[in-house]
Design an enzyme around this catalytic site. Structure first.
Site, short mmCIF file in Angstrom:
data_model
loop_
_atom_site.label_atom_id
_atom_site.label_comp_id
_atom_site.label_asym_id
_atom_site.label_seq_id
_atom_site.Cartn_x
_atom_site.Cartn_y
_atom_site.Cartn_z
NE ARG A 220 -4.05 -1.99 2.14
CZ ARG A 220 -4.75 -2.17 3.05
NH1 ARG A 220 -5.05 -1.41 3.86
NH2 ARG A 220 -5.86 -3.18 2.97
CG ASP B 93 -14.03 5.96 8.01
OD1 ASP B 93 -14.57 4.93 8.28
OD2 ASP B 93 -12.69 5.84 7.72
#
Length: 281
Positions: free
Chosen positions: A43, A144
């Site tokens: 990632r 979030d």
């Protein structure tokens, strides 16, 4: 353990991996296990390549040099897991509907604290619409830490296979089918979108700039990424944002009974405030 090497000779050393673990823990409370090393590489390698870097040590040094660097947002987004679906852990939604109906037309506020890409808050909104009608009594705050996930949630656009758990009646009532270039996609209609306010929020932030109290808080499948002390702190803060008769919904693999005394188990992965929690509320 040997360093991982792939294309363009990107190098992730043991020391680099430990720095990543410390940085994401301090920034977002996420406790990365040793077996997450490959995930970290795959990632973050994309972020290194965007800067033309070949060493993780240089990327991490850039972050540490400026705590306000915009790259921190990409770093956090990259290491946040967004596994979600519509009506996940379906046993929660009849309980939510029952609790909402007790409001008897009054205001009913829900906080979805790990909104991800939107499937959970839209599932909550559909449940509240069906339980309470089309009035404006119900509202939903969806937060979030991952800004890229929130952007997808705000858009409310999903592929047909992502809405397979939604009934045909709900699809017709709450979603609009795409045409032309959007064929095979659906978009949440305004009757759902108008109920939800999407905001970025870090549960580890010293201040939560949100307005309670809430009738219900959803915090599902996010605590598993925090260590026990962090979980306890967040739960104790939740108690101050929940109404005395409010409910906290947790994930299927999460057990808060041995973490804090402010909540007590009411049902399967559903909690209510204990006496100590009611005093905080």
């Amino acid at each position: 353990m040997q360093a991982i090497k792939e294309s363009r000779d990107l190098v992730l050393t043991d020391a680099d991996f430990e720095r990543v673990r410390k940085l994401i823990y301090a920034r977002a409370g996420i406790a990365l296990a040793e077996h997450k090393r490959e995930m970290v590489y795959s990632r973050l390698a994309k972020r290194l390549r965007s800067y033309g870097m070949q060493r993780f040590v240089d990327y991490l040094a850039m972050l540490e040099a400026d705590e306000n660097n915009d790259e921190w947002e990409h770093f956090t987004n990259a290491l946040t897991t967004n596994l979600t679906s519509f009506f996940r852990e379906s046993h929660h939604f009849p309980l939510l509907a029952e609790h909402a109906r007790k409001a008897n037309g009054g205001k009913f506020k829900v906080w979805c604290s790990a909104a991800s890409t939107g499937e959970e808050p839209y599932s909550i909104a559909m449940t509240l619409r069906e339980a309470m009608g089309s009035g404006n009594a119900a509202s939903l705050l969806a937060t979030d830490i991952d800004t890229s996930a929130l952007a997808k949630a705000r858009a409310g656009v999903y592929a047909d296979n992502q809405v397979s758990k939604i009934s045909d009646e709900q699809l017709k009532r709450f979603f609009q089918k795409g045409k032309g270039a959007r064929a095979g996609m659906v978009r949440a209609q305004d009757n759902l979108r108008s109920m939800i306010t999407f905001e970025q929020l870090n549960l580890l932030a010293p201040r939560w700039d949100i307005e309670g109290p809430f009738d219900v808080i959803f915090c599902r499948n996010v605590m598993i990424y925090f260590d026990k002390p962090t979980q306890a702190r967040i739960l104790e803060r939740f108690a101050t944002y929940l109404k005395p008769d409010g409910l906290l919904f947790a994930g299927h693999s999460e057990n808060f009974s041995y973490i804090t005394k402010v909540f007590k188990l009411r049902g399967h992965t559903v909690y209510e405030l204990a006496q100590q929690g009611r005093a905080s509320a």
